[in-house]
Design a protein around this motif. Structure first.
Motif, PDB file in Angstrom:
ATOM      1  N   GLN A 138       5.783   9.069 -17.038  1.00 34.13           N
ATOM      2  CA  GLN A 138       6.920   9.987 -17.129  1.00 34.13           C
ATOM      3  C   GLN A 138       8.155   9.215 -17.584  1.00 34.13           C
ATOM      4  O   GLN A 138       8.497   8.188 -17.017  1.00 34.13           O
ATOM      5  N   ILE A 139       8.815   9.759 -18.626  1.00 32.61           N
ATOM      6  CA  ILE A 139       9.983   9.068 -19.175  1.00 32.61           C
ATOM      7  C   ILE A 139      11.283   9.830 -18.931  1.00 32.61           C
ATOM      8  O   ILE A 139      12.373   9.273 -19.131  1.00 32.61           O
ATOM      9  N   LEU A 140      11.167  11.087 -18.490  1.00 32.47           N
ATOM     10  CA  LEU A 140      12.391  11.861 -18.258  1.00 32.47           C
ATOM     11  C   LEU A 140      12.113  13.019 -17.311  1.00 32.47           C
ATOM     12  O   LEU A 140      11.043  13.628 -17.353  1.00 32.47           O
ATOM     13  N   SER A 141      13.115  13.323 -16.468  1.00 36.11           N
ATOM     14  CA  SER A 141      13.090  14.507 -15.617  1.00 36.11           C
ATOM     15  C   SER A 141      14.492  15.122 -15.675  1.00 36.11           C
ATOM     16  O   SER A 141      15.476  14.482 -15.266  1.00 36.11           O
ATOM     17  N   THR A 142      14.595  16.340 -16.209  1.00 39.55           N
ATOM     18  CA  THR A 142      15.896  16.952 -16.421  1.00 39.55           C
ATOM     19  C   THR A 142      15.810  18.462 -16.254  1.00 39.55           C
ATOM     20  O   THR A 142      14.728  19.055 -16.380  1.00 39.55           O
ATOM     21  N   ARG A 143      16.963  19.069 -16.001  1.00 34.22           N
ATOM     22  CA  ARG A 143      17.027  20.533 -15.933  1.00 34.22           C
ATOM     23  C   ARG A 143      17.368  21.135 -17.295  1.00 34.22           C
ATOM     24  O   ARG A 143      17.316  22.350 -17.458  1.00 34.22           O
ATOM     25  N   ASP A 144      17.695  20.296 -18.235  1.00 36.86           N
ATOM     26  CA  ASP A 144      18.093  20.747 -19.574  1.00 36.86           C
ATOM     27  C   ASP A 144      16.869  20.764 -20.480  1.00 36.86           C
ATOM     28  O   ASP A 144      16.332  19.702 -20.842  1.00 36.86           O
ATOM     29  N   VAL A 145      16.405  21.957 -20.864  1.00 31.98           N
ATOM     30  CA  VAL A 145      15.228  22.068 -21.689  1.00 31.98           C
ATOM     31  C   VAL A 145      15.447  21.479 -23.084  1.00 31.98           C
ATOM     32  O   VAL A 145      14.524  20.908 -23.689  1.00 31.98           O
ATOM     33  N   ILE A 146      16.669  21.600 -23.598  1.00 32.63           N
ATOM     34  CA  ILE A 146      16.955  21.046 -24.924  1.00 32.63           C
ATOM     35  C   ILE A 146      16.871  19.520 -24.885  1.00 32.63           C
ATOM     36  O   ILE A 146      16.324  18.885 -25.801  1.00 32.63           O
ATOM     37  N   HIS A 147      17.379  18.939 -23.803  1.00 30.45           N
ATOM     38  CA  HIS A 147      17.298  17.489 -23.651  1.00 30.45           C
ATOM     39  C   HIS A 147      15.844  17.035 -23.562  1.00 30.45           C
ATOM     40  O   HIS A 147      15.458  16.018 -24.134  1.00 30.45           O
ATOM     41  N   ALA A 148      15.024  17.814 -22.877  1.00 28.84           N
ATOM     42  CA  ALA A 148      13.611  17.484 -22.746  1.00 28.84           C
ATOM     43  C   ALA A 148      12.904  17.534 -24.095  1.00 28.84           C
ATOM     44  O   ALA A 148      12.117  16.630 -24.444  1.00 28.84           O
ATOM     45  N   ASP A 149      13.175  18.602 -24.876  1.00 23.83           N
ATOM     46  CA  ASP A 149      12.549  18.724 -26.190  1.00 23.83           C
ATOM     47  C   ASP A 149      12.971  17.582 -27.111  1.00 23.83           C
ATOM     48  O   ASP A 149      12.147  17.010 -27.843  1.00 23.83           O
ATOM     49  N   THR A 150      14.240  17.235 -27.086  1.00 24.93           N
ATOM     50  CA  THR A 150      14.742  16.163 -27.942  1.00 24.93           C
ATOM     51  C   THR A 150      14.116  14.822 -27.560  1.00 24.93           C
ATOM     52  O   THR A 150      13.730  14.028 -28.427  1.00 24.93           O
ATOM     53  N   THR A 151      14.005  14.582 -26.265  1.00 20.68           N
ATOM     54  CA  THR A 151      13.424  13.324 -25.803  1.00 20.68           C
ATOM     55  C   THR A 151      11.958  13.202 -26.204  1.00 20.68           C
ATOM     56  O   THR A 151      11.506  12.135 -26.634  1.00 20.68           O
ATOM     57  N   ARG A 152      11.237  14.305 -26.096  1.00 22.49           N
ATOM     58  CA  ARG A 152       9.822  14.260 -26.495  1.00 22.49           C
ATOM     59  C   ARG A 152       9.702  13.962 -27.982  1.00 22.49           C
ATOM     60  O   ARG A 152       8.895  13.099 -28.386  1.00 22.49           O
ATOM     61  N   ASP A 153      10.471  14.648 -28.815  1.00 22.47           N
ATOM     62  CA  ASP A 153      10.384  14.429 -30.258  1.00 22.47           C
ATOM     63  C   ASP A 153      10.781  12.998 -30.630  1.00 22.47           C
ATOM     64  O   ASP A 153      10.148  12.371 -31.499  1.00 22.47           O
ATOM     65  N   ASN A 154      11.811  12.483 -29.982  1.00 28.45           N
ATOM     66  CA  ASN A 154      12.254  11.124 -30.273  1.00 28.45           C
ATOM     67  C   ASN A 154      11.196  10.103 -29.857  1.00 28.45           C
ATOM     68  O   ASN A 154      10.980   9.094 -30.549  1.00 28.45           O
ATOM     69  N   PHE A 155      10.526  10.362 -28.739  1.00 31.80           N
ATOM     70  CA  PHE A 155       9.502   9.428 -28.288  1.00 31.80           C
ATOM     71  C   PHE A 155       8.331   9.395 -29.263  1.00 31.80           C
ATOM     72  O   PHE A 155       7.822   8.311 -29.594  1.00 31.80           O
ATOM     73  N   VAL A 156       7.898  10.554 -29.724  1.00 32.45           N
ATOM     74  CA  VAL A 156       6.774  10.607 -30.656  1.00 32.45           C
ATOM     75  C   VAL A 156       7.118   9.851 -31.940  1.00 32.45           C
ATOM     76  O   VAL A 156       6.312   9.060 -32.466  1.00 32.45           O
ATOM     77  N   ALA A 157       8.315  10.066 -32.457  1.00 30.92           N
ATOM     78  CA  ALA A 157       8.731   9.380 -33.683  1.00 30.92           C
ATOM     79  C   ALA A 157       8.829   7.878 -33.449  1.00 30.92           C
ATOM     80  O   ALA A 157       8.406   7.062 -34.297  1.00 30.92           O
ATOM     81  N   TRP A 158       9.367   7.488 -32.309  1.00 35.94           N
ATOM     82  CA  TRP A 158       9.508   6.066 -32.001  1.00 35.94           C
ATOM     83  C   TRP A 158       8.158   5.373 -31.821  1.00 35.94           C
ATOM     84  O   TRP A 158       7.928   4.288 -32.361  1.00 35.94           O
ATOM     85  N   SER A 159       7.251   5.994 -31.106  1.00 34.05           N
ATOM     86  CA  SER A 159       5.932   5.388 -30.866  1.00 34.05           C
ATOM     87  C   SER A 159       5.113   5.298 -32.143  1.00 34.05           C
ATOM     88  O   SER A 159       4.367   4.334 -32.347  1.00 34.05           O
ATOM     89  N   ASP A 160       5.249   6.294 -33.038  1.00 33.29           N
ATOM     90  CA  ASP A 160       4.496   6.266 -34.297  1.00 33.29           C
ATOM     91  C   ASP A 160       4.920   5.101 -35.178  1.00 33.29           C
ATOM     92  O   ASP A 160       4.105   4.550 -35.939  1.00 33.29           O
ATOM     93  N   THR A 161       6.173   4.730 -35.115  1.00 41.82           N
ATOM     94  CA  THR A 161       6.680   3.686 -36.012  1.00 41.82           C
ATOM     95  C   THR A 161       6.660   2.287 -35.386  1.00 41.82           C
ATOM     96  O   THR A 161       6.739   1.287 -36.114  1.00 41.82           O
ATOM     97  N   THR A 162       6.539   2.214 -34.078  1.00 44.97           N
ATOM     98  CA  THR A 162       6.643   0.898 -33.435  1.00 44.97           C
ATOM     99  C   THR A 162       5.359   0.442 -32.739  1.00 44.97           C
ATOM    100  O   THR A 162       5.189  -0.768 -32.515  1.00 44.97           O
ATOM    101  N   MET A 163       4.460   1.365 -32.398  1.00 40.37           N
ATOM    102  CA  MET A 163       3.272   0.998 -31.621  1.00 40.37           C
ATOM    103  C   MET A 163       2.050   0.833 -32.504  1.00 40.37           C
ATOM    104  O   MET A 163       1.919   1.486 -33.544  1.00 40.37           O
ATOM    105  N   GLU A 164       1.182  -0.034 -32.055  1.00 42.59           N
ATOM    106  CA  GLU A 164      -0.041  -0.331 -32.783  1.00 42.59           C
ATOM    107  C   GLU A 164      -1.245  -0.113 -31.871  1.00 42.59           C
ATOM    108  O   GLU A 164      -1.168  -0.327 -30.669  1.00 42.59           O
ATOM    109  N   ALA A 165      -2.353   0.344 -32.427  1.00 41.78           N
ATOM    110  CA  ALA A 165      -3.641   0.512 -31.744  1.00 41.78           C
ATOM    111  C   ALA A 165      -3.725   1.778 -30.896  1.00 41.78           C
ATOM    112  O   ALA A 165      -4.813   2.298 -30.669  1.00 41.78           O
ATOM    113  N   TYR A 166      -2.589   2.291 -30.426  1.00 39.57           N
ATOM    114  CA  TYR A 166      -2.628   3.508 -29.619  1.00 39.57           C
ATOM    115  C   TYR A 166      -1.406   4.359 -29.926  1.00 39.57           C
ATOM    116  O   TYR A 166      -0.264   3.888 -29.840  1.00 39.57           O
ATOM    117  N   LYS A 167      -1.664   5.631 -30.276  1.00 37.74           N
ATOM    118  CA  LYS A 167      -0.598   6.568 -30.574  1.00 37.74           C
ATOM    119  C   LYS A 167      -0.567   7.625 -29.476  1.00 37.74           C
ATOM    120  O   LYS A 167      -1.328   8.603 -29.491  1.00 37.74           O
TER     121      LYS A 167
END
Length: 212
Positions: free
Chosen positions: A102-131
């Protein structure tokens, strides 16, 4: 003791003779005389046998039947562990039970959606062997952003240590997972090696500036 053995051998022989009494009943009905020897009762035979024994042998003889009956019906109190049948339980592993980070717990749904999208983009460009995939779960009153799918807790902890560099509050939680997204046991979580590519034109301009 020899007397006891002889008496015990002689006593069954006398009893076997007494059993012929029923066979000779027909002779009695026909008027034939029965042998006086066959008129000896079992009690008389037993008394006769006892007279030949000494006190110890007589006590042993009289108690052998009672002891035999007693020990033939005795039940041993064995622990239930040794008497019960071994039941083999076949347990099915729940493939959907596992762990996520778990990387975030918030009452703001917009903040949650933004965090998820940012994490996916970040992991795709920086991580290797596991997406890893990222998910949003709503449990009143919070939206929780979670990443990855792990059946092994140690693997989830290893992954959380990696992403703490970008998400310091990341921590492992127990949750339902997607089995098809679980990384292999041999997977090593690491960042890609970033190679700085130098623009040839920029390098040439830098060299010209050095000459001047």
């Amino acid at each position: 003791m020899k007397k006891l053995i002889l008496s015990l051998l002689f006593f069954p022989l006398l009893l076997s003779c007494s059993t012929t009494e029923s066979v000779t009943e027909d002779d009695d009905r026909n008027g034939t005389e029965r042998s006086p020897y066959l008129e000896i009762s079992d009690e008389a035979l037993e008394e006769f046998a006892l007279e030949e024994l000494d006190e110890f042998e007589r006590t042993l003889y009289l108690n052998r039947t009672r002891l035999t009956d007693r020990f033939a019906t005795i039940q041993h109190d064995m622990p239930e562990l040794f008497t019960r049948e071994v039941a083999v339980e076949e347990r099915e592993t729940d493939q959907f039970a596992g762990y996520r980070v778990q990387i975030l717990s918030t009452r703001d749904v917009i903040h949650a959606d933004t965090t998820r999208d940012n994490f996916v983009a970040w992991s795709d460009t920086t991580m290797e062997a596991y997406k890893p995939n990222a998910y949003i779960h709503f449990r009143q009153p919070y939206y929780r952003v979670q990443a990855g799918d792990f059946q092994n807790r140690e693997k989830a902890i290893e992954f959380s240590r990696l992403i703490k560099q970008q998400y310091p509050e990341a921590w492992v939680v127990h949750d339902r997972i997607e089995p098809q997204n679980v990384p292999a046991d041999t997977t090593t979580f690491r960042f890609r090696e970033i190679i700085n590519e130098v623009d040839p034109e920029s390098e040439q301009n830098a060299q010209e500036n050095d000459i001047r």
